[in-house]
Design an enzyme around this catalytic site. Structure first.
Site, PDB file in Angstrom:
ATOM      1  N   ARG A  46      -5.144   0.394  -1.560  1.00 32.66           N
ATOM      2  CA  ARG A  46      -5.209   1.110  -0.294  1.00 32.66           C
ATOM      3  C   ARG A  46      -6.578   1.775  -0.238  1.00 32.66           C
ATOM      4  NH1 ARG A  46      -0.139   2.197  -2.518  1.00 32.66           N
ATOM      5  NH2 ARG A  46       1.589   1.457  -1.220  1.00 32.66           N
ATOM      6  N   LYS A  70       0.757   5.958  -3.707  1.00 34.59           N
ATOM      7  CA  LYS A  70       1.699   6.708  -2.872  1.00 34.59           C
ATOM      8  C   LYS A  70       2.830   7.266  -3.720  1.00 34.59           C
ATOM      9  CE  LYS A  70       1.696   4.906   1.799  1.00 34.59           C
ATOM     10  NZ  LYS A  70       2.430   4.101   2.763  1.00 34.59           N
ATOM     11  N   HIS A 145      -7.916  -2.216   5.731  1.00 31.86           N
ATOM     12  CA  HIS A 145      -6.542  -2.699   5.640  1.00 31.86           C
ATOM     13  C   HIS A 145      -6.472  -4.217   5.852  1.00 31.86           C
ATOM     14  CE1 HIS A 145      -2.519  -1.331   4.896  1.00 31.86           C
ATOM     15  NE2 HIS A 145      -2.067  -2.123   5.853  1.00 31.86           N
ATOM     16  N   ARG A 148      -7.153  -5.684   2.593  1.00 30.69           N
ATOM     17  CA  ARG A 148      -5.957  -5.578   1.741  1.00 30.69           C
ATOM     18  C   ARG A 148      -5.000  -6.723   2.063  1.00 30.69           C
ATOM     19  NH1 ARG A 148      -2.489  -1.884  -1.155  1.00 30.69           N
ATOM     20  NH2 ARG A 148      -0.474  -1.597  -0.171  1.00 30.69           N
ATOM     21  N   HIS A 171       3.804  -1.615  -3.692  1.00 32.10           N
ATOM     22  CA  HIS A 171       4.961  -1.497  -2.804  1.00 32.10           C
ATOM     23  C   HIS A 171       6.233  -1.412  -3.631  1.00 32.10           C
ATOM     24  CE1 HIS A 171       2.924  -1.930   0.956  1.00 32.10           C
ATOM     25  NE2 HIS A 171       2.411  -3.106   0.633  1.00 32.10           N
ATOM     26  N   TYR A 180       3.881 -11.887   3.986  1.00 30.38           N
ATOM     27  CA  TYR A 180       2.768 -12.775   3.650  1.00 30.38           C
ATOM     28  C   TYR A 180       3.205 -14.229   3.519  1.00 30.38           C
ATOM     29  CZ  TYR A 180       0.375  -8.410   3.056  1.00 30.38           C
ATOM     30  OH  TYR A 180      -0.155  -7.178   3.297  1.00 30.38           O
TER      31      TYR A 180
END
Length: 186
Positions: A46, A70, A145, A148, A171, A180
């Protein structure tokens, strides 16, 4: 619930952008943007994780980055050989440029320092867009992004396991990266 397909650059545009950046990385600031872009595309971090990296996040052999993402979740992300080589050269320059601040203990030892602390997400975003335009890529096609997403899409296209991509991106839920598979069906 329908999910929108993420925007990403194809490998040809990524190559065009990185080649332009390599050819135009004579100053410290332009080299810094090149390294930021190379690491972002090589790792899928990120942008907030990327700009806040400290030198101490790099493994001694320069093969991995220790990321606190995160929710304060830690992960280790490998760095490709080419990015390792660039990073090694860049580290030397960072330490030279900011050695006085490090000696005085007034610096956080950011990997991507600026005069006050570390480069901001907004500064990187602006410089990335500038580089895209100069390399004949539309500025509205690119963002950190988007890079990414390109990392994840290109990894999957080249045979990486979805679970591995999930872990590299940080994630928690596999459904977040399943999008994806749809990108690569187009």
């Amino acid at each position: 619930k329908t999910k929108s397909i993420p925007r990403f650059l194809d490998e040809k545009d990524i190559t065009k952008l990185l080649n332009w950046m390599r050819d135009n990385s004579k100053s410290f600031k332009s080299l810094q943007i090149l390294i930021l872009t190379e690491i972002l595309y090589a790792t899928g971090l990120r942008v907030s994780e990327l700009v806040k990296l400290k030198i101490s996040a790099i493994s001694d052999d320069i093969k991995n980055l220790h990321i606190t993402g995160k929710g304060n979740k830690d992960r280790v992300v490998p760095i490709g050989e080419y990015a390792q080589k660039l990073l090694k050269n860049y580290l030397y320059q960072v330490k030279e440029k900011y050695s006085k601040k490090y000696e005085e203990g007034n610096h956080q030892k950011w990997l991507f320092p600026n005069t006050k602390s570390h480069i901001t997400r907004q500064t990187f975003y602006t410089k990335l867009k500038d580089a895209a335009v100069k390399s004949n890529i539309s500025s509205n096609k690119i963002s950190p992004h988007v890079l990414r997403h390109a990392f994840a899409s290109h990894m999957l296209k080249n045979g990486a396991d979805l679970k591995v991509i999930q872990q590299l991106l940080g994630h928690e839920d596999i459904s977040t990266v399943e999008i994806y598979t749809h990108v690569n069906m187009r």
